[in-house]
Design a protein around this motif. Structure first.
Motif, PDB file in Angstrom:
ATOM      1  N   ALA A   1       0.809  -1.217   0.000  1.00  0.00           N
ATOM      2  CA  ALA A   1       0.000   0.000   0.000  1.00  0.00           C
ATOM      3  C   ALA A   1       0.844   1.270   0.000  1.00  0.00           C
ATOM      4  O   ALA A   1       0.336   2.346  -0.341  1.00  0.00           O
ATOM      5  CB  ALA A   1      -0.940   0.004   1.204  1.00  0.00           C
ATOM      6  N   VAL A   2       2.126   1.167   0.372  1.00  0.00           N
ATOM      7  CA  VAL A   2       2.982   2.356   0.407  1.00  0.00           C
ATOM      8  C   VAL A   2       3.985   2.372  -0.752  1.00  0.00           C
ATOM      9  O   VAL A   2       4.873   3.214  -0.782  1.00  0.00           O
ATOM     10  CB  VAL A   2       3.728   2.452   1.756  1.00  0.00           C
ATOM     11  CG1 VAL A   2       2.742   2.603   2.896  1.00  0.00           C
ATOM     12  CG2 VAL A   2       4.631   1.231   1.991  1.00  0.00           C
ATOM     13  N   ILE A   3       3.817   1.463  -1.696  1.00  0.00           N
ATOM     14  CA  ILE A   3       4.703   1.430  -2.869  1.00  0.00           C
ATOM     15  C   ILE A   3       3.934   1.962  -4.071  1.00  0.00           C
ATOM     16  O   ILE A   3       2.930   1.378  -4.486  1.00  0.00           O
ATOM     17  CB  ILE A   3       5.211   0.001  -3.154  1.00  0.00           C
ATOM     18  CG1 ILE A   3       5.945  -0.568  -1.944  1.00  0.00           C
ATOM     19  CG2 ILE A   3       6.126   0.003  -4.373  1.00  0.00           C
ATOM     20  CD1 ILE A   3       6.365  -2.027  -2.111  1.00  0.00           C
ATOM     21  N   ALA A   4       4.386   3.064  -4.628  1.00  0.00           N
ATOM     22  CA  ALA A   4       3.707   3.671  -5.777  1.00  0.00           C
ATOM     23  C   ALA A   4       4.081   2.953  -7.056  1.00  0.00           C
ATOM     24  O   ALA A   4       5.256   2.673  -7.310  1.00  0.00           O
ATOM     25  CB  ALA A   4       4.068   5.148  -5.883  1.00  0.00           C
TER      26      ALA A   4
ATOM     27  N   ALA B   1      -0.541   5.247  -8.223  1.00  0.00           N
ATOM     28  CA  ALA B   1      -1.355   4.555  -7.231  1.00  0.00           C
ATOM     29  C   ALA B   1      -0.561   3.384  -6.653  1.00  0.00           C
ATOM     30  O   ALA B   1       0.417   2.919  -7.256  1.00  0.00           O
ATOM     31  CB  ALA B   1      -2.645   4.057  -7.870  1.00  0.00           C
ATOM     32  N   PRO B   2      -0.965   2.872  -5.487  1.00  0.00           N
ATOM     33  CA  PRO B   2      -0.245   1.733  -4.903  1.00  0.00           C
ATOM     34  C   PRO B   2      -0.280   0.504  -5.814  1.00  0.00           C
ATOM     35  O   PRO B   2      -1.256   0.279  -6.542  1.00  0.00           O
ATOM     36  CB  PRO B   2      -1.000   1.464  -3.597  1.00  0.00           C
ATOM     37  CG  PRO B   2      -1.662   2.758  -3.256  1.00  0.00           C
ATOM     38  CD  PRO B   2      -2.021   3.380  -4.577  1.00  0.00           C
ATOM     39  N   VAL B   3       0.785  -0.266  -5.775  1.00  0.00           N
ATOM     40  CA  VAL B   3       0.808  -1.528  -6.504  1.00  0.00           C
ATOM     41  C   VAL B   3      -0.128  -2.510  -5.795  1.00  0.00           C
ATOM     42  O   VAL B   3      -0.572  -2.266  -4.675  1.00  0.00           O
ATOM     43  CB  VAL B   3       2.236  -2.100  -6.570  1.00  0.00           C
ATOM     44  CG1 VAL B   3       3.148  -1.182  -7.370  1.00  0.00           C
ATOM     45  CG2 VAL B   3       2.807  -2.339  -5.169  1.00  0.00           C
ATOM     46  N   ARG B   4      -0.409  -3.623  -6.459  1.00  0.00           N
ATOM     47  CA  ARG B   4      -1.303  -4.602  -5.874  1.00  0.00           C
ATOM     48  C   ARG B   4      -0.785  -6.003  -6.178  1.00  0.00           C
ATOM     49  O   ARG B   4       0.116  -6.194  -7.011  1.00  0.00           O
ATOM     50  CB  ARG B   4      -2.728  -4.426  -6.393  1.00  0.00           C
ATOM     51  CG  ARG B   4      -2.827  -4.432  -7.895  1.00  0.00           C
ATOM     52  CD  ARG B   4      -4.193  -3.933  -8.377  1.00  0.00           C
ATOM     53  NE  ARG B   4      -4.225  -3.792  -9.825  1.00  0.00           N
ATOM     54  CZ  ARG B   4      -4.431  -4.800 -10.662  1.00  0.00           C
ATOM     55  NH1 ARG B   4      -4.646  -6.026 -10.181  1.00  0.00           N
ATOM     56  NH2 ARG B   4      -4.439  -4.606 -11.964  1.00  0.00           N
TER      57      ARG B   4
ATOM     58  N   GLY C   1       0.512 -20.495  -5.620  1.00  0.00           N
ATOM     59  CA  GLY C   1       1.389 -20.343  -4.474  1.00  0.00           C
ATOM     60  C   GLY C   1       2.402 -19.237  -4.598  1.00  0.00           C
ATOM     61  O   GLY C   1       3.351 -19.158  -3.804  1.00  0.00           O
ATOM     62  N   LEU C   2       2.224 -18.340  -5.569  1.00  0.00           N
ATOM     63  CA  LEU C   2       3.130 -17.223  -5.789  1.00  0.00           C
ATOM     64  C   LEU C   2       2.328 -15.923  -5.856  1.00  0.00           C
ATOM     65  O   LEU C   2       1.102 -15.944  -5.974  1.00  0.00           O
ATOM     66  CB  LEU C   2       3.922 -17.415  -7.091  1.00  0.00           C
ATOM     67  CG  LEU C   2       4.861 -18.617  -7.133  1.00  0.00           C
ATOM     68  CD1 LEU C   2       5.379 -18.832  -8.553  1.00  0.00           C
ATOM     69  CD2 LEU C   2       6.024 -18.428  -6.164  1.00  0.00           C
ATOM     70  N   VAL C   3       3.036 -14.803  -5.798  1.00  0.00           N
ATOM     71  CA  VAL C   3       2.399 -13.494  -5.866  1.00  0.00           C
ATOM     72  C   VAL C   3       3.095 -12.648  -6.924  1.00  0.00           C
ATOM     73  O   VAL C   3       4.316 -12.464  -6.884  1.00  0.00           O
ATOM     74  CB  VAL C   3       2.459 -12.772  -4.505  1.00  0.00           C
ATOM     75  CG1 VAL C   3       1.882 -11.363  -4.620  1.00  0.00           C
ATOM     76  CG2 VAL C   3       1.707 -13.557  -3.444  1.00  0.00           C
ATOM     77  N   ALA C   4       2.318 -12.145  -7.856  1.00  0.00           N
ATOM     78  CA  ALA C   4       2.818 -11.178  -8.824  1.00  0.00           C
ATOM     79  C   ALA C   4       2.433  -9.785  -8.333  1.00  0.00           C
ATOM     80  O   ALA C   4       1.293  -9.559  -7.944  1.00  0.00           O
ATOM     81  CB  ALA C   4       2.223 -11.424 -10.200  1.00  0.00           C
ATOM     82  N   VAL C   5       3.386  -8.877  -8.338  1.00  0.00           N
ATOM     83  CA  VAL C   5       3.125  -7.499  -7.934  1.00  0.00           C
ATOM     84  C   VAL C   5       2.977  -6.670  -9.206  1.00  0.00           C
ATOM     85  O   VAL C   5       3.893  -6.646 -10.048  1.00  0.00           O
ATOM     86  CB  VAL C   5       4.250  -6.953  -7.041  1.00  0.00           C
ATOM     87  CG1 VAL C   5       3.997  -5.489  -6.687  1.00  0.00           C
ATOM     88  CG2 VAL C   5       4.353  -7.796  -5.760  1.00  0.00           C
ATOM     89  N   VAL C   6       1.830  -6.004  -9.339  1.00  0.00           N
ATOM     90  CA  VAL C   6       1.518  -5.310 -10.585  1.00  0.00           C
ATOM     91  C   VAL C   6       1.047  -3.889 -10.307  1.00  0.00           C
ATOM     92  O   VAL C   6       0.621  -3.552  -9.205  1.00  0.00           O
ATOM     93  CB  VAL C   6       0.434  -6.061 -11.392  1.00  0.00           C
ATOM     94  CG1 VAL C   6       0.861  -7.496 -11.671  1.00  0.00           C
ATOM     95  CG2 VAL C   6      -0.907  -6.034 -10.659  1.00  0.00           C
ATOM     96  N   SER C   7       1.128  -3.059 -11.345  1.00  0.00           N
ATOM     97  CA  SER C   7       0.510  -1.729 -11.369  1.00  0.00           C
ATOM     98  C   SER C   7      -0.638  -1.749 -12.355  1.00  0.00           C
ATOM     99  O   SER C   7      -0.593  -2.455 -13.372  1.00  0.00           O
ATOM    100  CB  SER C   7       1.511  -0.672 -11.859  1.00  0.00           C
ATOM    101  OG  SER C   7       2.503  -0.401 -10.923  1.00  0.00           O
ATOM    102  N   THR C   8      -1.661  -0.956 -12.066  1.00  0.00           N
ATOM    103  CA  THR C   8      -2.699  -0.731 -13.062  1.00  0.00           C
ATOM    104  C   THR C   8      -2.093   0.089 -14.202  1.00  0.00           C
ATOM    105  O   THR C   8      -1.433   1.100 -13.965  1.00  0.00           O
ATOM    106  CB  THR C   8      -3.894   0.004 -12.450  1.00  0.00           C
ATOM    107  OG1 THR C   8      -4.447  -0.820 -11.421  1.00  0.00           O
ATOM    108  CG2 THR C   8      -4.948   0.315 -13.499  1.00  0.00           C
ATOM    109  N   ALA C   9      -2.296  -0.375 -15.439  1.00  0.00           N
ATOM    110  CA  ALA C   9      -1.641   0.247 -16.590  1.00  0.00           C
ATOM    111  C   ALA C   9      -2.681   0.593 -17.646  1.00  0.00           C
ATOM    112  O   ALA C   9      -3.100  -0.282 -18.415  1.00  0.00           O
ATOM    113  CB  ALA C   9      -0.584  -0.694 -17.168  1.00  0.00           C
ATOM    114  N   PRO C  10      -3.141   1.854 -17.710  1.00  0.00           N
ATOM    115  CA  PRO C  10      -4.102   2.253 -18.751  1.00  0.00           C
ATOM    116  C   PRO C  10      -3.556   1.916 -20.139  1.00  0.00           C
ATOM    117  O   PRO C  10      -2.422   2.286 -20.481  1.00  0.00           O
ATOM    118  CB  PRO C  10      -4.237   3.762 -18.546  1.00  0.00           C
ATOM    119  CG  PRO C  10      -3.860   3.975 -17.108  1.00  0.00           C
ATOM    120  CD  PRO C  10      -2.785   2.966 -16.820  1.00  0.00           C
ATOM    121  N   LEU C  11      -4.337   1.208 -20.928  1.00  0.00           N
ATOM    122  CA  LEU C  11      -3.837   0.716 -22.210  1.00  0.00           C
ATOM    123  C   LEU C  11      -3.724   1.799 -23.268  1.00  0.00           C
ATOM    124  O   LEU C  11      -3.126   1.569 -24.323  1.00  0.00           O
ATOM    125  CB  LEU C  11      -4.715  -0.434 -22.695  1.00  0.00           C
ATOM    126  CG  LEU C  11      -4.657  -1.690 -21.812  1.00  0.00           C
ATOM    127  CD1 LEU C  11      -5.548  -2.789 -22.372  1.00  0.00           C
ATOM    128  CD2 LEU C  11      -3.231  -2.184 -21.658  1.00  0.00           C
TER     129      LEU C  11
END
Length: 275
Positions: free
Chosen positions: A33-36, A41-44, A50-60
């Motif tokens: 929540a504190v990583i832009a 906006a924050p990454v999600r 069993g894994l986690v991908a960290v992504v940003s919302t990316a307007p196409l």
């Protein structure tokens, strides 16, 4: 510079995709929540297999296939994107092992991200295991100041013109010998560091316009180092610098392990059928 854009068929065109920063074993929502991300906006997190991908919302309209093709040619845009992407990867790496994604890896939706995690699970888990308890460190070597100089000669027989040609020849010879000595020293330094590191890679030397150094770079090495061996590694860099005055060594890091993540053999901006 490579990038991957996945486009789904037979479904409404999405307005925003998911820019992939990296893959981790788990992620604390409060930390994310504190990583832009790319859009400020924050990454999600996208979890699967069993894994986690960290992504940003990316307007196409900015990060879709055609806009990306144009933007990757815009150096100012590319620098901003690279800094934002690296900032996220670096923040993740401070919390544990991360498999960094290539710059501009964009999926059209979270379902595609999850599918990628499932398809590559064995490879990603093996990479995370290899990176656990280790960090990437860089060692750059620059031609030592004064190595490629020659002493002035007094004017002798033959006059000023002949003396100039002698000096010029001596300077060129000294420069060539100095560069050869520096190259040999860089080879020796890299070999010694690889013996202590888990793995090592030599990248192409950076141009002086990028490095900002006053002398040419002769070593651009990356080393995967066990954290328990880090003190010995840094001591070895110091010892090698003293042993090889032909080059000036510079230790940098720790970095996310970009150099030790296998690149997937995919062409840039591929368009795939849906899974």
């Amino acid at each position: 510079m490579s990038s991957t854009v996945e486009v789904a068929a037979d479904r409404p065109a999405p307005v925003a995709g998911a820019w992939l920063h990296g893959v981790v074993r788990d992620a604390d929502p409060a930390a994310l929540a504190v990583i832009a991300g790319m859009d400020g906006a924050p990454v999600r997190a996208v979890s699967a297999a069993g894994l986690v991908a960290v992504v940003s919302t990316a307007p196409l309209d900015e990060y879709g296939e055609q806009p990306l093709r144009r933007n990757l040619e815009d150096l100012a845009w590319l620098e901003r994107a690279a800094r934002a992407h690296h900032g996220v990867v670096e923040a993740l790496a401070r919390r544990g092992p991360v498999v960094p994604a290539r710059l501009a890896t964009v999926h059209t939706d979270d379902e595609r991200v999850a599918g990628s995690l499932a398809a590559r699970r064995a490879e990603l888990v093996a990479t995370l295991d290899r990176l656990t308890g280790r960090g990437e460190w860089g060692v750059k070597g620059y031609l030592g100041p004064g190595v490629a100089t020659a002493s002035a000669e007094p004017v002798g027989a033959g006059g000023v013109g002949t003396a100039y040609l002698r000096r010029r020849r001596a300077q060129l010879t000294a420069r060539e010998e100095g560069q050869q000595a520096a190259t040999a020293a860089a080879d020796a330094v890299h070999a010694a560091l690889c013996e202590l590191a888990v793995a090592g890679r030599r990248h192409a030397p950076q141009d002086r316009r990028l490095s900002g150094a006053s002398t040419p770079m002769v070593l651009n090495g990356a080393y995967l180092v066990d954290l328990v061996a880090l003190s010995g590694f840094t001591d070895l860099v110091d010892a090698l610098g003293a042993r090889h005055p032909e080059i000036r060594l510079e230790l940098t890091g720790p970095w996310p392990a970009y150099s030790f993540v296998a690149e997937r053999p995919e062409p840039a901006l591929t368009v795939r059928e849906p899974w």
